[in-house]
Design an enzyme around this catalytic site. Structure first.
Site, PDB file in Angstrom:
ATOM      1  N   ARG A  90     -50.927   2.748 -59.966  1.00  0.00           N
ATOM      2  CA  ARG A  90     -49.765   3.619 -59.682  1.00  0.00           C
ATOM      3  C   ARG A  90     -50.147   5.094 -59.610  1.00  0.00           C
ATOM      4  NH1 ARG A  90     -49.560  -0.992 -59.438  1.00  0.00           N
ATOM      5  NH2 ARG A  90     -47.962  -2.385 -60.252  1.00  0.00           N
ATOM      6  N   ARG A  91     -51.355   5.331 -59.108  1.00  0.00           N
ATOM      7  CA  ARG A  91     -51.789   6.718 -58.853  1.00  0.00           C
ATOM      8  C   ARG A  91     -52.164   6.877 -57.394  1.00  0.00           C
ATOM      9  NH1 ARG A  91     -56.331   7.511 -63.540  1.00  0.00           N
ATOM     10  NH2 ARG A  91     -55.146   6.604 -65.250  1.00  0.00           N
ATOM     11  N   TYR A 123     -47.214  -4.833 -49.907  1.00  0.00           N
ATOM     12  CA  TYR A 123     -47.825  -4.509 -48.618  1.00  0.00           C
ATOM     13  C   TYR A 123     -46.885  -4.079 -47.497  1.00  0.00           C
ATOM     14  CZ  TYR A 123     -52.046  -6.340 -50.753  1.00  0.00           C
ATOM     15  OH  TYR A 123     -53.116  -6.529 -51.575  1.00  0.00           O
ATOM     16  N   PHE A 405     -56.939 -17.504 -48.149  1.00  0.00           N
ATOM     17  CA  PHE A 405     -58.145 -16.711 -48.459  1.00  0.00           C
ATOM     18  C   PHE A 405     -57.772 -15.544 -49.345  1.00  0.00           C
ATOM     19  CE2 PHE A 405     -56.305 -14.983 -44.577  1.00  0.00           C
ATOM     20  CZ  PHE A 405     -56.335 -13.624 -44.763  1.00  0.00           C
TER      21      PHE A 405
HETATM   22  C1  LIG Z   1     -51.486  -4.243 -56.415  1.00  0.00           C
HETATM   23  C2  LIG Z   1     -52.407  -3.083 -56.786  1.00  0.00           C
HETATM   24  C3  LIG Z   1     -53.684  -3.191 -55.955  1.00  0.00           C
HETATM   25  C4  LIG Z   1     -51.689  -1.784 -56.498  1.00  0.00           C
HETATM   26  O1  LIG Z   1     -52.584  -0.691 -56.661  1.00  0.00           O
HETATM   27  P1  LIG Z   1     -52.054   0.778 -57.011  1.00  0.00           P
HETATM   28  O2  LIG Z   1     -53.226   1.680 -56.900  1.00  0.00           O
HETATM   29  O3  LIG Z   1     -51.303   0.753 -58.264  1.00  0.00           O
HETATM   30  O4  LIG Z   1     -51.058   1.065 -55.815  1.00  0.00           O
HETATM   31  P2  LIG Z   1     -50.497   2.520 -55.412  1.00  0.00           P
HETATM   32  O5  LIG Z   1     -50.540   3.426 -56.607  1.00  0.00           O
HETATM   33  O6  LIG Z   1     -51.189   2.995 -54.193  1.00  0.00           O
HETATM   34  O7  LIG Z   1     -49.011   2.130 -55.082  1.00  0.00           O
HETATM   35  C5  LIG Z   1     -48.364   2.443 -53.880  1.00  0.00           C
HETATM   36  C6  LIG Z   1     -46.923   2.134 -54.054  1.00  0.00           C
HETATM   37  O8  LIG Z   1     -46.749   0.726 -54.190  1.00  0.00           O
HETATM   38  C7  LIG Z   1     -46.070   0.428 -55.384  1.00  0.00           C
HETATM   39  N1  LIG Z   1     -46.717  -0.760 -55.940  1.00  0.00           N
HETATM   40  C8  LIG Z   1     -48.018  -1.010 -55.957  1.00  0.00           C
HETATM   41  N2  LIG Z   1     -48.245  -2.203 -56.552  1.00  0.00           N
HETATM   42  C9  LIG Z   1     -47.049  -2.695 -56.874  1.00  0.00           C
HETATM   43  C10 LIG Z   1     -46.645  -3.876 -57.506  1.00  0.00           C
HETATM   44  N3  LIG Z   1     -47.547  -4.805 -57.936  1.00  0.00           N
HETATM   45  N4  LIG Z   1     -45.330  -4.070 -57.709  1.00  0.00           N
HETATM   46  C11 LIG Z   1     -44.454  -3.114 -57.299  1.00  0.00           C
HETATM   47  N5  LIG Z   1     -44.783  -1.970 -56.687  1.00  0.00           N
HETATM   48  C12 LIG Z   1     -46.066  -1.768 -56.488  1.00  0.00           C
HETATM   49  C13 LIG Z   1     -46.298   1.619 -56.281  1.00  0.00           C
HETATM   50  O9  LIG Z   1     -45.300   1.737 -57.247  1.00  0.00           O
HETATM   51  C14 LIG Z   1     -46.284   2.740 -55.278  1.00  0.00           C
HETATM   52  O10 LIG Z   1     -44.934   3.072 -54.966  1.00  0.00           O
HETATM   53  P3  LIG Z   1     -44.465   4.604 -54.766  1.00  0.00           P
HETATM   54  O11 LIG Z   1     -45.338   5.143 -53.642  1.00  0.00           O
HETATM   55  O12 LIG Z   1     -43.045   4.456 -54.367  1.00  0.00           O
HETATM   56  O13 LIG Z   1     -44.702   5.255 -56.051  1.00  0.00           O
HETATM   57  C15 LIG Z   1     -52.786  -3.117 -58.284  1.00  0.00           C
HETATM   58  O14 LIG Z   1     -51.596  -3.053 -59.031  1.00  0.00           O
HETATM   59  C16 LIG Z   1     -53.566  -4.369 -58.689  1.00  0.00           C
HETATM   60  O15 LIG Z   1     -54.778  -4.356 -58.658  1.00  0.00           O
HETATM   61  N6  LIG Z   1     -52.849  -5.432 -59.095  1.00  0.00           N
HETATM   62  C17 LIG Z   1     -53.486  -6.667 -59.575  1.00  0.00           C
HETATM   63  C18 LIG Z   1     -54.307  -7.375 -58.529  1.00  0.00           C
HETATM   64  C19 LIG Z   1     -53.502  -7.693 -57.304  1.00  0.00           C
HETATM   65  O16 LIG Z   1     -52.392  -8.198 -57.370  1.00  0.00           O
HETATM   66  N7  LIG Z   1     -54.115  -7.411 -56.149  1.00  0.00           N
HETATM   67  C20 LIG Z   1     -53.542  -7.684 -54.858  1.00  0.00           C
HETATM   68  C21 LIG Z   1     -54.141  -8.936 -54.350  1.00  0.00           C
HETATM   69  S1  LIG Z   1     -53.331  -9.441 -52.845  1.00  0.00           S
END
Ligand SMILES: CC(C)(COP(=O)(O)OP(=O)(O)OC[C@H]1O[C@@H](n2cnc3c(N)ncnc32)[C@H](O)[C@@H]1OP(=O)(O)O)[C@@H](O)C(=O)NCCC(=O)NCCS
Length: 405
Positions: A90-91, A123, A405
């Site tokens: 969330r950064r 996404y 995948f």
């Molecule tokens: C999903 C993940 C990659 C997001 O990374 P992140 O660096 O926190 O994402 P960002 O900070 O760029 O977030 C962008 C926006 O998406 C939102 N967002 C990101 N992940 C989210 C989630 N899991 N649920 C809800 N909102 C989410 C953020 O709140 C942010 O919103 P804003 O711009 O309105 O504040 C990270 O939480 C993660 O590694 N999760 C576990 C592994 C996973 O699920 N990977 C995806 C595999 S398909």
């Protein structure tokens, strides 16, 4: 806050693999595992963000190809292993990586990217929309008598363990790339999804169906853990069939195996009519529905021009894409094809309007424009154009990929 997204060197890929694993709550891999997993990384296609020398975010893609309505095949980036360390979420790290990756995919000339989403809220903001879906089935053995009219014919043969991967790879290449939504698989996919389980000596059923024109379908099923000796459950890991005879033949085979009381399968095509083949349709329970392919149209003009359209009078559709602005514009879509005819904001008034993620939802034929207008994903300025768009985007076969995948 800006983040420095870098393409990782080969010697950084194991760290990326371990980082991604930790974000989905998996432990580190040993040397043997890594020697196999390493082959699934394509050179120059994994990005990362570092913080104080440590890798804290990563995302990768591998090259594949996607079948679109009409049978055209587009180069595709298959996006996977996306993760950000739990103390850095969330950064904006994912946002920075997604932007860099989309630019890279566009520069490589891949008009589409797809992924599977761990959560549905992640996404859409990057222009990905759900473009194929599937349903989970559980069939109770004993009750499923086949209707006398159910398709039958051909034969099924069981494969020896050593033959499973080479044979299935060949049959998949021969039959799977016909349905819109399906994709090519790389060799490492076969090992990750099936080969490693076979090597681990898990009980496996792998069978090929042969019809009038040769091998035209295959099924792989593993026994689930929670089994009793006389009532075991098979979990279908992979099942592709060229036609209804092969589909019915493979399901018949699985459901007739001794000491098996039920067969279950995830993410089957929405239009696989197994219940219609059974005298008691309730023997086939639908236990879930899920999104499968998340599609990003990276090059909208190329993607729209690549698919076929149903016979329809022209529709003017405005497409918005804040991340890849060169996609924005008014497109003229008709039975004969699609092309961009004006920039957004020109005097040419669009009849329909959507963003690029909502366009992806209709692109392979999964959702109709009228559904998308009714639910607010598309906006209609001309009611008659909605029905023309339905006629243009409709497909005779429900899109489905069948490759996780
Ligand atoms: C999903 C993940 C990659 C997001 O990374 P992140 O660096 O926190 O994402 P960002 O900070 O760029 O977030 C962008 C926006 O998406 C939102 N967002 C990101 N992940 C989210 C989630 N899991 N649920 C809800 N909102 C989410 C953020 O709140 C942010 O919103 P804003 O711009 O309105 O504040 C990270 O939480 C993660 O590694 N999760 C576990 C592994 C996973 O699920 N990977 C995806 C595999 S398909």
């Amino acid at each position: 806050m800006t983040h420095d997204v870098r393409t990782l060197d080969p010697d950084q890929l194991r760290s990326a693999h371990i980082l991604f694993g930790s974000t989905i709550h998996r432990g580190p891999v040993d040397d043997e595992w890594w020697s196999r997993a390493a082959t699934s990384y394509s050179p120059g296609r994994t990005v990362g963000i570092h913080d104080g020398g440590a890798l804290v975010g990563t995302a990768m893609a591998f090259p594949s190809r996607l079948v679109v309505p009409g049978g055209g095949v587009l180069p595709m980036a298959a996006v996977t292993r996306v993760g950000v360390r739990a103390d850095c979420t969330r950064r904006g790290l994912l946002s920075a990586m997604m932007r860099a990756q989309l630019d890279d995919v566009a520069a490589r000339g891949e008009p589409v990217a797809t992924l599977r989403a761990s959560e549905t809220r992640i996404y859409g903001r990057f222009g990905y929309g759900v473009a194929t879906r599937g349903r989970d089935l559980r069939v109770r053995v004993g009750r499923p008598a086949w209707r006398p009219d159910a398709a039958q014919g051909g034969s099924v043969r069981l494969l020896d363990r050593d033959d499973i991967i080479p044979t299935l790879r060949e049959v998949h290449e021969g039959i799977a790339l016909t349905r819109a939504g399906s994709m090519t698989r790389q060799d490492s996919w076969w090992w990750g999804a099936i080969g490693r389980r076979v090597e681990d000596r898990e009980p496996v059923i792998a069978a090929v169906h042969t019809g009038a024109h040769g091998d035209d379908g295959f099924a792989v099923a593993f026994r689930t853990d929670a089994d009793s000796f006389s009532e075991q459950t098979l979990e279908v890991a992979d099942l592709h069939a060229a036609d209804m005879e092969a589909t019915a033949g493979l399901w018949r085979f699985l459901l007739d195996i001794d000491l098996v009381s039920s067969v279950q399968a995830e993410l089957r095509p929405l239009d696989e009519p197994l219940e219609l083949l059974l005298s008691d349709p309730r023997a086939c329970a639908v236990t879930g529905h899920h999104d499968e392919t998340w599609l990003r149209l990276v090059d909208v003009p190329t993607a729209l021009a690549a698919r076929s359209y149903g016979a329809a009078e022209p529709v003017l559709l405005a497409v918005h894409d804040p991340l890849l602005e060169k996609n924005a514009g008014v497109y003229r879509i008709a039975g004969g094809g699609a092309e961009r005819v004006a920039p957004l904001g020109s005097p040419m008034q669009p009849q329909l309007e959507c963003d690029v993620a909502a366009l992806a939802m209709a692109y392979l034929g999964d959702r109709s424009p009228s559904q998308l207008v009714a639910t607010g994903w598309w906006r209609a300025h001309d009611g008659a154009a909605v029905h023309r768009a339905d006629a243009a985007f409709t497909t005779s076969v429900t899109p489905w990929c069948g490759t996780h995948f």
